[in-house]
Write a protein that holds these residues in place. Structure first.
Motif, PDB file in Angstrom:
ATOM      1  N   ASP A 244      -2.774 -12.405  -3.595  1.00 46.64           N
ATOM      2  CA  ASP A 244      -1.664 -11.789  -2.866  1.00 46.64           C
ATOM      3  C   ASP A 244      -0.801 -11.026  -3.858  1.00 46.64           C
ATOM      4  O   ASP A 244      -0.420 -11.576  -4.906  1.00 46.64           O
ATOM      5  CB  ASP A 244      -0.810 -12.845  -2.159  1.00 46.64           C
ATOM      6  N   ILE A 245      -0.491  -9.790  -3.542  1.00 46.31           N
ATOM      7  CA  ILE A 245       0.294  -8.966  -4.464  1.00 46.31           C
ATOM      8  C   ILE A 245       1.412  -8.241  -3.713  1.00 46.31           C
ATOM      9  O   ILE A 245       1.375  -8.101  -2.483  1.00 46.31           O
ATOM     10  CB  ILE A 245      -0.596  -7.937  -5.207  1.00 46.31           C
ATOM     11  N   ALA A 246       2.399  -7.800  -4.478  1.00 46.31           N
ATOM     12  CA  ALA A 246       3.439  -6.921  -3.953  1.00 46.31           C
ATOM     13  C   ALA A 246       3.223  -5.548  -4.567  1.00 46.31           C
ATOM     14  O   ALA A 246       3.204  -5.401  -5.797  1.00 46.31           O
ATOM     15  CB  ALA A 246       4.822  -7.446  -4.307  1.00 46.31           C
ATOM     16  N   LEU A 247       3.017  -4.556  -3.720  1.00 45.59           N
ATOM     17  CA  LEU A 247       2.853  -3.181  -4.183  1.00 45.59           C
ATOM     18  C   LEU A 247       4.232  -2.532  -4.210  1.00 45.59           C
ATOM     19  O   LEU A 247       4.866  -2.369  -3.169  1.00 45.59           O
ATOM     20  CB  LEU A 247       1.903  -2.427  -3.246  1.00 45.59           C
ATOM     21  N   ASN A 248       4.707  -2.182  -5.399  1.00 44.02           N
ATOM     22  CA  ASN A 248       6.063  -1.659  -5.569  1.00 44.02           C
ATOM     23  C   ASN A 248       6.045  -0.215  -6.068  1.00 44.02           C
ATOM     24  O   ASN A 248       5.027   0.266  -6.574  1.00 44.02           O
ATOM     25  CB  ASN A 248       6.846  -2.526  -6.567  1.00 44.02           C
ATOM     26  N   ASP A 249       7.196   0.433  -5.942  1.00 43.13           N
ATOM     27  CA  ASP A 249       7.374   1.809  -6.444  1.00 43.13           C
ATOM     28  C   ASP A 249       6.275   2.732  -5.926  1.00 43.13           C
ATOM     29  O   ASP A 249       5.692   3.531  -6.670  1.00 43.13           O
ATOM     30  CB  ASP A 249       7.385   1.831  -7.983  1.00 43.13           C
ATOM     31  N   ILE A 250       5.982   2.620  -4.629  1.00 42.37           N
ATOM     32  CA  ILE A 250       4.912   3.432  -4.037  1.00 42.37           C
ATOM     33  C   ILE A 250       5.318   4.899  -4.012  1.00 42.37           C
ATOM     34  O   ILE A 250       6.437   5.244  -3.604  1.00 42.37           O
ATOM     35  CB  ILE A 250       4.591   2.957  -2.608  1.00 42.37           C
ATOM     36  N   GLN A 251       4.411   5.752  -4.443  1.00 45.45           N
ATOM     37  CA  GLN A 251       4.611   7.202  -4.379  1.00 45.45           C
ATOM     38  C   GLN A 251       3.423   7.826  -3.666  1.00 45.45           C
ATOM     39  O   GLN A 251       2.273   7.496  -3.957  1.00 45.45           O
ATOM     40  CB  GLN A 251       4.769   7.799  -5.777  1.00 45.45           C
ATOM     41  N   ILE A 252       3.721   8.716  -2.731  1.00 48.30           N
ATOM     42  CA  ILE A 252       2.690   9.403  -1.952  1.00 48.30           C
ATOM     43  C   ILE A 252       2.736  10.897  -2.284  1.00 48.30           C
ATOM     44  O   ILE A 252       3.790  11.518  -2.205  1.00 48.30           O
ATOM     45  CB  ILE A 252       2.893   9.196  -0.438  1.00 48.30           C
ATOM     46  N   LYS A 253       1.598  11.433  -2.671  1.00 48.01           N
ATOM     47  CA  LYS A 253       1.507  12.864  -2.964  1.00 48.01           C
ATOM     48  C   LYS A 253       0.383  13.471  -2.137  1.00 48.01           C
ATOM     49  O   LYS A 253      -0.737  12.947  -2.111  1.00 48.01           O
ATOM     50  CB  LYS A 253       1.259  13.106  -4.454  1.00 48.01           C
ATOM     51  N   ARG A 254       0.689  14.566  -1.470  1.00 42.41           N
ATOM     52  CA  ARG A 254      -0.311  15.260  -0.654  1.00 42.41           C
ATOM     53  C   ARG A 254      -0.699  16.583  -1.316  1.00 42.41           C
ATOM     54  O   ARG A 254       0.163  17.296  -1.820  1.00 42.41           O
ATOM     55  CB  ARG A 254       0.224  15.529   0.754  1.00 42.41           C
TER      56      ARG A 254
END
Length: 352
Positions: A244-254
């Motif tokens: 189980d993990i926490a995904l942090n500082d998510i950035q989305i680039k298209r």
């Protein structure tokens, strides 16, 4: 200037529409003496609910004068609750009514009730005695958990989304129990979840009309891939064991590769919450965890796109771009997932 004893301070409004087209509104009015200090007798309840019905929404205000002796005051409104059958019929009339009348607020949360709204609005809440505040705090907590500054589920978000291809998702609320917990004796029960309200999934709106439901997982993935959420908890397998993990500082680039190919890159930091591998956390194991997460989450994103196409819902808003306008289903969406693993706890190796 208005005298406080001339006002009916509205905390929450629930709206339904029956089979004959009659609008039914429930106004939950604050009882200030009960909030200030614990009282007994008639002042015990923190809120009181008034029910009115009218053939049009514009007649509601006039109807309230027949059941309450004060003027409606909505400046402290916490949220709107809309029945599922009314949401499926469309909320365009409601949106126009709220936008045209200056004292009706649209910058507050709106949710859809899977159960009869009379059950939801007539239920005592425990930690927060005022139900409208309880619902707003639940939504605020949900937003903070996902790293969202402002959860896009307000009535004006629904209005702003009307011209666009990307749907709007509003939370769905459910009532857990049989009869409505409308009596104060309910507060003496130690089981806090026995008769309570809870969130479960989301209602999908296109052009202000509810077209279907999604699970919490689809709803939260929608928030991530559309750039709303910056945090998300995930579970995947490494060496056959659960992590189980926490995904942090998510950035989305298209990035458009061609006019028919859209690349979406997901970057984020992984924080370990629970590691059941039972092996030392070596550099090789860390790299394997990163690769396995990247593979697993890429597959989840691809399944999200397949689900959207199957439902004919432009969940990524591709139809709102120049390349995807009127042909969003023809666009090939490719995902790249890049993660970097860090630790959150005191140890990096499980105990043996």
């Amino acid at each position: 200037m208005k005298e406080i004893n001339q006002l009916a301070i509205v905390d929450m409004i629930a709206i339904d529409r029956d089979e004959k087209g009659m609008f039914i509104a429930y106004y939950q009015i604050l009882n200030p003496p009960s909030i200030e200090a614990r009282r007994s007798g008639p002042s015990r309840a923190a809120v009181y609910t008034y029910e009115v019905s009218a053939p049009t929404m514009g007649n509601m205000l006039e109807k309230t004068g027949a059941v309450m002796s004060r003027n409606l005051y909505t400046s402290h409104l916490q949220c709107y609750v809309v029945s599922e059958r009314m949401a499926r019929a469309g909320l365009l009339k409601m949106a126009n009514y709220l936008e045209n009348y200056k004292e009706r607020r649209t910058n507050v949360y709106a949710i859809v009730s899977e159960d009869p709204v009379s059950k939801v609005i007539n239920t005592f809440t425990l930690l927060d005695r005022v139900p409208g505040r309880n619902i707003r705090l639940l939504l605020d907590w949900h937003a903070r958990r996902l790293g969202i500054n402002k959860l896009p589920t307000r009535m004006n978000d629904l209005v702003e989304g009307i011209p666009f291809s990307r749907p709007t998702i509003m939370p769905i609320i459910q009532y857990k129990g049989n009869g409505s917990a409308s009596l104060a004796d309910r507060l003496e029960d130690i089981n806090a979840t026995k008769q309570s309200i809870t969130f479960n999934g989301g209602a999908v709106f296109i052009k202000a009309k509810m077209v279907g439901k999604v699970s919490d997982e689809i709803k939260n993935t929608y928030y991530v891939l559309n750039g709303y959420a910056t945090r998300k908890q995930e579970t995947f397998k490494v060496n056959g064991e659960t992590v189980d993990i926490a995904l942090n500082d998510i950035q989305i680039k298209r990035k458009w590769i061609t006019k028919d190919r859209l690349q979406i890159r997901v970057d984020g930091n992984i924080g370990i919450i629970n590691n059941e591998q039972g092996v030392k956390l070596t550099l090789q194991n860390i790299e394997k965890m990163e690769l396995e997460f990247n593979r697993t989450y890429k597959k989840k994103c691809e399944q999200f796109v397949s689900f959207a196409k199957q439902k004919n819902w432009d969940m990524l808003g591709i139809g709102d771009t120049d390349h995807g306008r009127k042909r969003w289903k023809d666009i090939q969406v490719e995902f790249e997932v890049h993660s970097k693993l860090t630790t959150l706890g005191n140890t990096i190796t499980p105990y043996e």
